[in-house]
Write a protein that holds these residues in place. Structure first.
Motif: not given
Length: 249
Positions: A69-89
């Motif tokens: 559960v924690l592993f999946g939550a980290v992966a999901l959050a990281a994916f979302i943060l990556g997409a956010m970072a792309c939009a910001l950059q």
């Protein structure tokens, strides 16, 4: 599919056309296949499969698998943060009319992959798999958001389910029986079908090469996709401060 080295240097250019969009997607699909495969072989977890990750979190909440559960939550959050970072950059560069808006995202992705590929073998931390999953998930989110932005949401590089669905739709259109005099005939798009098939094939090939490479030399196999991304990203970055007069999405 043959890509001249000179064209490779233009894939992240600010001035876009169908050719550069499509071939950038081909490169990123291959990279995604490599990263996804290395992530799974190394730590037993896919980093691009958000559908599977969300399903795993839901299942393991019921079954009591706290670790997953924690592993999946980290992966999901990281994916979302990556997409956010792309939009910001991307939007930071777009507001300043820079023509390296695409290259900037690819450069950050390449550096992160380079760090994992060069240093992961040296990390002795007992739970380094958390860092690996988070970093690869972040990169996946970045590049999927980038190609979504570049192609106006018509291409994905990690969402194989969607691409296979679209392949089925196009095949259905192409095999649909045509009626004489039909004012609105059903027509398939062979060019779209070819593009989707190549994307899926490149993701698969990247997965095979990533797994073989990791088993042979470990995380340094990631230096290959990192080097390719740097090759694509650096040329536009060199002249990125010059304004781009043409409209790009």
């Amino acid at each position: 599919m043959t890509v001249h080295p000179r064209h490779l240097l233009q894939l992240a250019a600010g001035q876009r056309d169908e050719w550069t969009n499509r071939h950038l997607a081909y490169l990123l699909a291959w990279v995604a296949g490599v990263l996804n495969s290395v992530g799974f072989v190394a730590v037993g977890f896919y980093t691009s499969h958000m559908t599977g990750i969300v399903a795993t979190v839901a299942d393991q909440l019921v079954l009591g698998g706290t670790h997953l559960v924690l592993f999946g939550a980290v992966a999901l959050a990281a994916f979302i943060l990556g997409a956010m970072a792309c939009a910001l950059q991307f939007n930071w560069a777009r507001r300043r009319h820079r023509r390296d808006r695409f290259a900037l995202v690819l450069f950050v992705e390449a550096v992160l992959i380079l760090i994992v590929g060069g240093l992961a073998e040296e990390v002795t931390w007992a739970h380094r798999e958390w860092l690996i999953v988070a970093t690869l998930g972040f990169v996946m989110g970045q590049q999927n958001a980038l190609i979504t932005k570049v192609s106006n949401a018509t291409i994905r590089t990690t969402h194989i389910t969607g691409m296979v669905t679209d392949i089925g739709i196009e095949l259905g259109k192409m095999t649909y029986l045509k009626r004489p005099g039909d004012p609105d005939p059903v027509r398939g798009d062979p060019h779209k079908l070819l593009m989707l098939s190549i994307l899926v094939a490149l993701f698969f090939v990247g997965g095979v090469l990533g797994a073989l490479g990791y088993l042979a030399i470990g995380f340094p196999v990631l230096l290959v996709p990192a080097a390719l991304l740097l090759l694509v990203a650096v040329p536009p970055l060199v002249g990125g401060r010059l304004p781009l007069a043409e409209h790009v999405p």
